[in-house]
Design a protein around this motif. Structure first.
Motif, PDB file in Angstrom:
ATOM      1  N   ARG B 132      23.407  10.556 -97.217  1.00  0.00           N
ATOM      2  CA  ARG B 132      23.103  10.952 -95.839  1.00  0.00           C
ATOM      3  C   ARG B 132      23.073  12.463 -95.873  1.00  0.00           C
ATOM      4  O   ARG B 132      24.099  13.121 -95.738  1.00  0.00           O
ATOM      5  N   LYS B 133      21.938  13.007 -96.071  1.00  0.00           N
ATOM      6  CA  LYS B 133      21.872  14.444 -96.322  1.00  0.00           C
ATOM      7  C   LYS B 133      20.558  14.992 -95.796  1.00  0.00           C
ATOM      8  O   LYS B 133      19.523  14.325 -95.871  1.00  0.00           O
ATOM      9  N   SER B 134      20.638  16.182 -95.271  1.00  0.00           N
ATOM     10  CA  SER B 134      19.416  16.827 -94.779  1.00  0.00           C
ATOM     11  C   SER B 134      18.903  17.826 -95.801  1.00  0.00           C
ATOM     12  O   SER B 134      19.677  18.522 -96.446  1.00  0.00           O
ATOM     13  N   TYR B 135      17.611  17.853 -95.922  1.00  0.00           N
ATOM     14  CA  TYR B 135      16.940  18.856 -96.758  1.00  0.00           C
ATOM     15  C   TYR B 135      16.015  19.652 -95.852  1.00  0.00           C
ATOM     16  O   TYR B 135      15.219  19.078 -95.103  1.00  0.00           O
ATOM     17  N   LYS B 136      16.147  20.935 -95.929  1.00  0.00           N
ATOM     18  CA  LYS B 136      15.345  21.806 -95.065  1.00  0.00           C
ATOM     19  C   LYS B 136      14.434  22.659 -95.921  1.00  0.00           C
ATOM     20  O   LYS B 136      14.893  23.365 -96.821  1.00  0.00           O
ATOM     21  N   GLY B 137      13.153  22.583 -95.652  1.00  0.00           N
ATOM     22  CA  GLY B 137      12.203  23.464 -96.299  1.00  0.00           C
ATOM     23  C   GLY B 137      12.118  23.290 -97.799  1.00  0.00           C
ATOM     24  O   GLY B 137      11.940  24.278 -98.519  1.00  0.00           O
ATOM     25  N   LEU B 138      12.234  22.082 -98.273  1.00  0.00           N
ATOM     26  CA  LEU B 138      12.158  21.834 -99.711  1.00  0.00           C
ATOM     27  C   LEU B 138      10.956  20.949-100.020  1.00  0.00           C
ATOM     28  O   LEU B 138      10.585  20.085 -99.225  1.00  0.00           O
ATOM     29  N   PRO B 139      10.385  21.107-101.210  1.00  0.00           N
ATOM     30  CA  PRO B 139       9.380  20.136-101.635  1.00  0.00           C
ATOM     31  C   PRO B 139      10.073  18.833-102.038  1.00  0.00           C
ATOM     32  O   PRO B 139      11.277  18.814-102.319  1.00  0.00           O
ATOM     33  N   ILE B 140       9.316  17.790-102.040  1.00  0.00           N
ATOM     34  CA  ILE B 140       9.874  16.487-102.419  1.00  0.00           C
ATOM     35  C   ILE B 140      10.517  16.566-103.804  1.00  0.00           C
ATOM     36  O   ILE B 140      11.603  16.013-104.049  1.00  0.00           O
ATOM     37  N   SER B 141       9.843  17.266-104.729  1.00  0.00           N
ATOM     38  CA  SER B 141      10.382  17.368-106.088  1.00  0.00           C
ATOM     39  C   SER B 141      11.745  18.046-106.093  1.00  0.00           C
ATOM     40  O   SER B 141      12.617  17.693-106.903  1.00  0.00           O
TER      41      SER B 141
END
Lengths: 697, 438
Positions: B132-141
């Motif tokens: 359960r984690k947010s990723y901000k402004g990252l590419p999928i890779s």
């Protein structure tokens, strides 16, 4: 393998429950950032509050009303993108008992930063002060930007902890300082009405029974209720300031505005009150109507005014009543700019416990279809500068120890009273005595003719009494027992400049001599116009426009004067004359009309008679008229007339300045420089100066 | 119906004794021992569709290892496989985690057989945790890399694979997914510059995130020639082919259903209230992509409505609710990846083949191989190549199997294209009745 079929609506329904952590939607669509149970965790490291997805609120299908949950509200919804679970839609909130204290260290809480809380959090009121001095309520809210207050605004607020998230208004547990309790504690009691009855602001009918009160209580304290509690059905709308309206169980509506109230109706407004209307205004009331006001009253119109009543009409002021009773504790003054008419189908009774004075510069016409009775405990004086016409369809009775009918017009047939004078053209069969029973009723109105008495005053045609105008004359040193004469120039008089150039003026032939409005202006300045209380010398604007007769300002007694010093009323000198009394009521227009009528029918006639000049300037005519207004006899015997006849214009002008004296009060010592028994009267001094200036203009 | 060429099934086959297989066991109570000598069968599986490697070992056990060493599923295996004397053989040396024992059977009073199932340890870890984690402004890779390195904390030897970069930076919250589930979910939304689809899998080199186009751009690892051989050279593993089987060929119904020829996407932006329809036909996508071979697996013949396979954009239609008008829209707009990926992955199923070769531990999932296939012919006629099906294939999965009498590798192959252009009539010529009438 992806879970979804990639077709919205066919990918399954994935619902969620979460907690709102932020509702400040940058798109202003009511979205909230929600942390879901299960799909998310309370770890602010893994999922910071600012990263939470924006859940779109689902609205009721019958409204587009905006509503959004607040921080820490538990919401329920589903994912529009079932497979991705990035696109939540909120369907509603879930109530509960708020047992979790505020905690900014983990998710599922109100995690707004301090500045955001201070700036955007709705503030509840900590105090309401109900001022009853017209300034309205004074509100104090929790908005001090310190950490303590900041945290007090964070959810759950202290007073909300361990309580139902349902409004206390619903459960009959209103929070402290709730607007309902504020209403209860600040009722407006004992409001007095005009008839001495008082009423109270009703005690709030708030007494809901769960679960029947469908209420909303907002964060800042507004309350809206639709209460279906059996036998206590109500609707109320309360602003947190205490302003409210309430529809009570019996249908009564109560409305209170704790500050100012504005109401604008751009169309028509209709109000039907089947009972009483009670209006109490603690301060002033202002009503302005640009159109007509039609007031129909089934019974009485009672108005009690502690101070003055001022009514101004740009046009006519019409009062129609079966009878009019005016009870005035002190004086009454009726001033008209034009003529003044008092017409009665029956008797006109004027009764005074003091003198009854009637004085007119022009005609005095008294015309009654019935009896005309003038009864005085003292003298009854009717003075007219022109004709004095007294005509009665019935008896014309003048009763008095001394009855003076004095007219400046023609003498006609006169009958002297026992100790009085009747001059002028008397009506048929004039009374030989001032006994009113002896005054016959003329078959037709007979014009009164004015005449001038021995001292040059205009005599009342009935009484022959002249106005007391010789007070400005002095005793002739050469003949102390003879007629009084023109005063000498004051001992310290300073010659005034006179640069009169006859060639620079227009000279009017005698046949065209007529007073101009300059006379009215000058008389207004000099005589003044009595206000409603009979106060002499009132200045414009004049309220009200009608005044009653008043005593001579110099003598404080007779002759009774109205308007601009008029002692004889000449409603129309061709009809009848009327003596001014204390009950005489005229308006300013009437007073003006009197002046012009008397001057241009009486005064100007004498000036034409006595002034030998063939031509005069308009200024001279007006100045002479104003001077002779005070007494034709004064003019006839003055150096003004003789020097003007000799075309000594500057000498004639200076002659005005000699007539500025009034008698000293009885017993008062003589004033050095003034003739014996005389004192300079300031009003006369100014008036003469104005006459001189007008004469040379 | 499968087509199988088994005329040389035994050609090039090798036996288990040609290889040296060592299997060491580390028990949960700290004992270490080898079971190499009691292995009856050894199988190892890897696939471009699987983020982990699995395998199983059949044991002939006379010492009751399971009880004496208290097997409970927390054991580790260390497996080495080599072919002594063959330098071109790249040995397999990997750790695995035991997760199940099955098929335990007693043969005699002193002998039992059973199968130990093992897998990459990360598979077990993945089933033990949720993200359960947010990723901000990252590419999928970047997100996948974070999951592999920081969440699964994959062992360093598994980071020697190829982790390619994807395009676009996104804000995504992983909504309670297991790591491998999350990776699969993420990579399905990955795209790149000219890259339509990405695969994430584990092979002998470690974890890989590679686009379909990059896979196609490889040099074929090996050529398998089904031409008749005069002699059999056991060392000629380069071209030895035990058998070829075609499981599916041009399944038009499945192709339509999964959008192999044409597809459409409906989107409705719930914020801006914009409805859009995007269509994509395979020939349009062909302009910007490469094939394994030169020619697409379908022609332009028309149906009774005078439409080709590529004219039916409603054969597969997707519908997405989007929020593209939100500057922080999540996730990546499906227009950027969904249709392209659907076509490409559906096309990849145009030809499915299975080949079996002598054990070749060097080949791995994600390789390209070349098949030279003959046409069926009478015995007396000369070899003629199948111009359509001969060509390059993508290795989708690899199964290495060793038993006492045989060691082979079974390879699943996928192909999106043909070696020759399919002919097609310009216009629909009529009905079968017309044909029957002559």
């Amino acid at each position: 393998m992806m879970i979804e079929k990639n077709f919205a609506g066919s990918d399954g329904f994935y619902w969620w429950i979460g907690v709102v952590e932020n509702r400040l939607d940058p798109l202003e669509l009511g979205r909230c950032q929600v942390r879901f149970f299960g799909y998310h965790s309370d770890s602010l490291t893994d999922i910071p509050s600012k990263d939470l997805p924006w859940a779109i609120p689902m609205q009721a299908i019958n409204t587009h009303a905006f509503a959004t949950p607040k921080e820490t509200d538990v919401v329920f919804g589903f994912f529009a993108d079932a497979g991705s679970k990035q696109f939540p839609i909120m369907m509603g909130t879930i109530p509960g008992i708020q047992t979790n204290p505020k905690n900014t260290g983990a998710g599922y809480n109100d995690l707004r930063d301090g500045p955001t809380v201070i700036r955007y959090a709705p503030k509840y009121l900590v105090n309401r002060k109900y001022n009853k001095d017209g300034t309205g309520i004074q509100l104090t809210e929790a908005n001090t930007p310190n950490v303590e207050v900041q945290e007090s605004l964070r959810y759950p607020r202290d007073f909300e902890l361990n309580k139902s998230t349902i409004s206390g208004v619903v459960t009959y547990q209103p929070m402290a300082n709730n607007v309902i309790s504020a209403r209860q504690n600040n009722l407006d009691l004992g409001v007095e009405t005009a008839n001495g009855v008082s009423w109270d602001e009703p005690y709030p009918a708030y007494n809901p029974l769960y679960p029947y009160n469908q209420a909303t209580e907002t964060e800042s304290g507004h309350v809206f209720e639709l209460d279906d509690t059996p036998r206590n059905e109500r609707i109320s709308m309360n602003h947190r300031s205490g302003t409210y309206w309430e529809m009570r169980p019996d249908g009564t509506k109560v409305q209170k505005v704790t500050k100012s109230n504005y109401q604008v109706v751009m169309g028509d407004d209709f109000l039907h009150v089947m009972g009483f209307v009670n209006i109490t205004v603690d301060s002033a009331a202002r009503i302005k109507v640009l159109g007509d006001v039609n007031l129909e009253i089934g019974n009485n119109l009672n108005a009690q005014v502690s101070e003055n009543i001022n009514l101004t009409a740009g046009g006519e002021f019409n009062i129609k009543a079966e009878s009019i009773n005016i009870d005035i504790a002190k004086d009454a003054t009726l001033v008209t700019g034009g003529s003044q008419f008092l017409t009665s189908q029956d008797n006109i009774n004027i009764k005074t416990n003091a003198g009854l004075l009637s004085s007119a510069g022009g005609n005095i016409d008294l015309d009654a279809g019935g009896n005309m009775n003038a009864t005085g405990g003292g003298d009854v004086n009717i003075l007219s500068g022109g004709d004095a016409n007294m005509q009665a369809g019935g008896n014309a009775n003048i009763l008095g120890g001394k009855v003076n009918l004095n007219s400046g017009g023609s003498a006609g047939q006169a009958a002297a009273a026992a100790d009085g004078v009747v001059t002028g053209l008397a009506p048929a069969n004039p009374p030989s005595t001032p006994n009113h029973a002896d005054i016959p009723i003329p078959a037709t109105p007979v014009p009164l003719q004015y005449s001038v008495g021995g001292n040059g005053a205009i005599l009342n045609p009935y009484t022959g009494v002249a106005a007391k105008q010789d007070s400005q004359l002095v005793t002739n040193p050469a003949d102390p027992d003879g007629p009084k004469v023109e005063p000498p120039p004051p001992a310290n008089a300073v010659p005034q400049a006179c640069n009169f150039d006859p060639s620079a003026h227009t000279w009017i032939p005698k046949a065209e001599w007529k007073a101009s409005s300059a006379v009215i202006d000058l008389i207004r300045k000099s005589e003044g116009y009595a206000d409603q209380s009979g106060k002499y010398g009132a200045k414009p604007p004049y309220y009200p426009p009608k005044v009653k007769g008043y005593p001579d300002p110099a003598t404080k007694a007779e002759p009774i004067t109205a308007g601009y010093g008029t002692t004889t009323v000449a409603l129309s000198q061709t009809k009848y004359a009327q003596t001014i009394t204390y009950d005489t009521v005229i308006d300013q227009a009437t007073a003006d009309a009197w002046v012009l009528e008397i001057i241009n029918t009486v005064v100007i006639k004498f000036i034409k008679q006595y002034q030998s000049n063939d031509t005069l300037t308009q200024g001279m005519i007006d100045a002479l008229c104003d001077f002779a207004w005070g007494g034709v006899g004064l003019y006839k015997n003055s150096s003004i007339r003789t020097k003007l006849a000799a075309k000594d214009y500057c000498g004639a002008a200076d002659g005005f300045l000699l007539y500025q004296y009034a008698p000293l009060p009885k017993g008062a010592p003589d004033i050095p420089g003034n003739p014996p028994g005389k004192q300079i009267m300031k009003g006369l001094q100014i008036r003469r100066q104005n006459e001189r200036t007008l004469f040379l203009s | 119906m499968a087509t199988e060429t088994s005329d040389a099934q035994q050609q090039g086959s090798t036996t288990g004794s040609d290889y040296k297989l060592n299997v060491y066991v580390l028990t949960s109570d700290g004992h270490t021992f080898t079971i190499s000598n009691i292995v009856l069968n050894f199988n190892l599986y890897e696939s471009i569709f699987s983020p982990y490697v699995t395998g199983d070992i059949e044991i002939g056990d006379a010492a009751d290892i399971l009880s004496n060493y208290s097997f409970n599923g927390n054991e580790y295996l260390y497996v080495t496989l080599e072919k002594p004397g063959v330098t071109t053989f790249l040995p397999i040396q990997k750790y695995f985690r035991v997760y199940k024992v099955a098929n335990r059977r007693t043969k005699t009073q002193s002998l039992q057989t059973y199968t130990i199932h093992f897998c990459s340890e990360e598979l077990i870890l993945s089933t033990q945790m949720l993200i359960r984690k947010s990723y901000k402004g990252l590419p999928i890779s970047g997100m996948i890399s974070d999951i592999v390195k920081n969440i699964l904390q994959a062992s360093p030897d598994k980071l020697n694979g190829s982790l390619s970069e994807t395009s676009g930076n996104f804000d995504i919250i992983i909504p309670r997914m297991q790591p491998f589930e999350a990776i699969s979910w993420l990579k399905s939304r990955a795209y790149g510059n000219g890259k339509t689809a990405f695969f994430f899998w584990e092979n002998k080199f470690g974890y890989n995130l590679v686009s379909y186009e990059d896979l196609l751009a490889q040099t074929p690892y090996r050529t398998y020639d089904k031409a008749p051989k005069v002699t059999i050279d056991p060392s000629d593993v380069q071209s030895s082919l035990n058998y070829v089987a075609f499981g599916e060929e041009f399944d038009i119904i499945k192709g339509n259903r999964y959008g192999a020829f044409s597809t459409s996407l409906l989107t409705y932006d719930i914020l801006s209230r914009k409805f859009a329809k995007t269509t994509l036909a395979a020939p349009d996508l062909d302009l910007q992509r490469s094939f394994l071979n030169k020619f697409p697996p379908a022609n332009f013949s028309q149906n009774r409505f005078k439409k080709t396979l590529f004219d039916n954009d409603e054969s597969m239609q997707k519908f997405y609710i989007t929020s593209d008008s939100d500057p922080n829209a999540n996730p990546a707009s499906p227009q950027s990846w969904l249709l392209q990926q659907a076509i490409k992955l559906a096309e990849l199923n145009a030809l499915k083949a299975v080949i079996n070769v002598p054990l070749d531990p060097n080949i791995t999932a994600g390789h390209l191989v070349t098949l030279n296939l003959p046409l069926m012919r009478p015995q007396d006629q000369a070899y003629t190549a199948d111009k359509y099906k001969s060509g390059n294939y993508l290795v989708a999965s690899v199964h290495h199997g060793i038993s006492g009498d045989m060691a082979s590798t079974t390879i699943e192959l996928l192909n999106d294209s043909l070696g020759a252009q399919l002919p097609s009539a310009a216009v629909f010529s009529g009905t079968l009745q017309d044909f029957a009438k002559g």
